[in-house]
Write an enzyme that holds these catalytic residues in place. Structure first.
Site, PDB file in Angstrom:
ATOM      1  N   SER A   1       0.793  -1.389   0.006  1.00  0.00           N
ATOM      2  CA  SER A   1      -0.030   0.105  -0.143  1.00  0.00           C
ATOM      3  C   SER A   1       0.655   1.248   0.010  1.00  0.00           C
ATOM      4  CB  SER A   1      -0.896   0.037   1.248  1.00  0.00           C
ATOM      5  OG  SER A   1      -2.297  -0.859   1.027  1.00  0.00           O
TER       6      SER A   1
ATOM      7  N   SER B   1      -5.720   4.001   4.472  1.00  0.00           N
ATOM      8  CA  SER B   1      -5.463   3.077   3.450  1.00  0.00           C
ATOM      9  C   SER B   1      -6.351   2.365   2.530  1.00  0.00           C
ATOM     10  CB  SER B   1      -4.472   1.538   4.011  1.00  0.00           C
ATOM     11  OG  SER B   1      -3.580   1.334   2.996  1.00  0.00           O
TER      12      SER B   1
ATOM     13  N   LYS C   1       0.274   4.012  -2.989  1.00  0.00           N
ATOM     14  CA  LYS C   1      -0.658   5.150  -2.774  1.00  0.00           C
ATOM     15  C   LYS C   1       0.006   6.289  -2.629  1.00  0.00           C
ATOM     16  CE  LYS C   1      -4.411   2.349  -0.734  1.00  0.00           C
ATOM     17  NZ  LYS C   1      -3.819   1.011  -0.365  1.00  0.00           N
TER      18      LYS C   1
END
Length: 564
Positions: free
Chosen positions: A220, A400, A223
């Site tokens: 993640s 997230s 991102k």
């Protein structure tokens, strides 16, 4: 005869005088006795009042002492519950205030002597100035003035260096950071593939690296790259619009999805809230009442996106089917972040909820909503807009949020004229990162969320994304920093970093977790007050919790050292 008469008169007068004197004596006696009685009653009343007053004073004093004891106990309990770092802060504030007061008093005494509220030395200097000013033949002295706070428009600004001036903070050195981080990198919990980069945010120079340019699965933390591309392409103030337009027939309307994953069917309050389906229904009902009575047929348009709807990982509680129309991210419970059961067709569910809202507002809707494409240039009847893109990026990073990440990837594709799909979004994000001058050697971006293991980026790339966000040249990227979770307090770092730990409240970082993958990328202020950004990527981990703790120790180590 006359003598007898005169004697009788004298006797009568003497008798009357005696009676008057006796009456006066009796009156005087009664008055004195009354006065004594009044005086006695007054003294007794005064004693009674004094007694009551003293007893009341004693009771009030007792109550006050008891309240004081209770307050003292509450303060003790509150002090025991206060975190150690906050206790240290309070002690420092108290000591600083006391020290400042002492210094002020000493300064006043040393600056003397004083005369009528003015220092004697000042009075003498004022007299000298008067004797030499323009009125006495000498040139007038210029009045003292402070330096300007803001430079005039068009004036050249002096360049500032983070390493210059009396407030300069020394940067850490590579050797110092190596002494601190290399032993921590030997932790076997970190797996067998590691990419590490630590950069001085003020200079943009890497001060420590370990395979920093090696592409690794980021999970993640990618991102950060997705958010940077979207902010650079669209700007932090961009808002995503959801519309209701007139259909082909006089009684047809179409709900057009604009790609806002934060659109909500829940009640909202205030001004700063996600776009609300209920408010869209309010505006649509008003517009339809002006057009005339129904019944109306409701369609919904999801043609903005193309390509597969399902993420390559398949149906999953971490992400809904990727479509441009959904309410509350297709969640089937009342959650607003994290894993949750998801709708199989979130667009149809959102349209069905909207139809029910219209009926509740007196609009007759015929049948169930059907998928249909709105005519090009169709007249807009009502619309709502998302929060600014900067807010969406912050929410994506803090919690997230995979749904927001995939939506922002597609918004970047639309801005670049690419198809709004997984492939189009990946290409648009990569191209935008290249325009930002970021190191893309060996990078491959397959999605916006980091759920796809085909994603490969280096720690150097993510660290430089954060450098751009912290610099003066790209203020549009600032929400990449403000959206980072705070260690021990917010988002995905809320339950990490022990209370009283060095990194708690100081480290701000985006987390990344897949099976066998753990990552952490963010910012920290070191012990000297220098802002550092870092990216730690590890693959091949077998103990997820152990890997997280190892990464947290590495981030805390940066906060705890000047590393020179």
């Amino acid at each position: 005869m006359p003598e007898a008469r005169s004697r009788q008169v004298r006797e009568w007068l003497s008798h009357r005088l005696s009676r008057g004197l006796r009456g006066l004596d009796r009156a005087r006696g009664r008055g004195l006795r009354g006065l004594d009685r009044v005086r006695g009653r007054g003294l007794r009343g005064l004693g009674h009042v004094r007694g009551r007053g003293l007893r009341g004073l004693d009771r009030a004093r007792g109550r006050g002492l008891r309240e004081l004891d209770r307050a003292r106990d509450r303060i003790r309990r509150q002090w025991r519950r206060t975190p150690p770092e906050q206790r240290r802060t309070w002690r420092l504030v108290a000591v600083s205030a006391t020290t400042g007061l002492v210094v002020a008093v000493v300064s006043v005494l040393v600056a003397g002597p004083w005369d009528a509220g003015r220092r004697t030395a000042e009075r003498a200097r004022a007299a000298e100035d008067t004797a030499t000013d323009g009125r006495n033949g000498g040139p007038p002295k210029p009045a003292p003035s402070a330096a300007p706070v803001l430079a005039p428009l068009g004036a050249q600004r002096a360049s500032r260096s983070p390493d210059g001036g009396e407030d300069a903070v020394p940067p850490p050195t590579g050797a110092g950071l190596a002494d601190t981080l290399e032993p921590l990198l030997d932790d076997p919990a970190l797996g067998d593939e590691r990419s590490v980069s630590v950069v001085d945010a003020a200079t943009g120079q890497q001060v420590f690296g370990a395979k920093a340019g090696t592409p690794t699965v980021p999970a993640s933390t990618i991102k950060l790259a997705t958010g940077a591309a979207a902010l650079a392409a669209l700007g932090p103030d961009h808002r995503i619009r959801t519309r209701v337009v007139a259909g082909a027939g006089g009684h047809d309307i179409v709900l057009v999805g604009g790609g806002d994953p934060t659109l909500t069917a829940r009640a909202v309050k205030g001004h700063d809230h996600p776009a609300a389906l209920r408010r869209l229904a309010d505006a649509t009902a008003r517009a339809l009442k002006k057009r005339g009575a129904g019944p109306y047929r409701l369609g919904y348009d999801t043609s903005l996106y193309s390509g597969p709807k399902l993420h390559p990982i398949g149906p999953n509680e971490n992400i809904s089917p990727v479509v441009p129309l959904m309410a509350d991210e297709g969640r089937q419970d009342d959650s607003d972040h994290g894993p949750a059961p998801r709708a199989g067709d979130p667009a149809a569910d959102a349209a069905g909820a909207f139809a029910s809202m219209l009926r509740d507002r007196g609009v007759e809707v015929k049948g169930e909503p059907r998928s249909r494409k709105a005519a090009k240039g169709a007249r807009t009847l009502a619309s709502v807009r998302s929060q600014p893109l900067s807010s969406l990026v912050e929410r994506m990073l803090t919690t997230s949020d995979n749904d927001i990440a995939e939506a922002l990837s597609r918004q970047t594709a639309l801005a670049a004229g690419e198809p709004a799909s997984f492939e189009g979004g990946a290409k648009a994000v990569t191209d935008r990162l290249r325009k930002l001058g970021l190191p893309l050697g060996g990078a491959r971006i397959a999605d916006g969320s980091g759920l796809d293991r085909a994603d490969h980026v280096s720690a150097a790339l993510l660290a430089q994304v954060l450098v751009r966000a912290a610099g003066h040249d790209h203020p549009e990227l600032r929400s990449l920093l403000t959206g980072l979770p705070v260690a021990g307090f917010t988002g995905t770092l809320r339950t990490r970093y022990a209370e009283g730990g060095v990194g708690r409240g100081v480290v701000r970082a985006k987390t990344g977790t897949l099976t066998g993958v753990n990552s952490l990328a963010g910012s920290v202020v070191d012990a000297d007050g220098r802002l550092l950004v870092f990216a730690y990527l590890t693959n091949g981990t077998t103990d997820a919790l152990g890997a997280q703790r190892a990464l947290d120790r590495m981030a805390s180590a940066l906060a705890n050292c000047g590393c020179r």
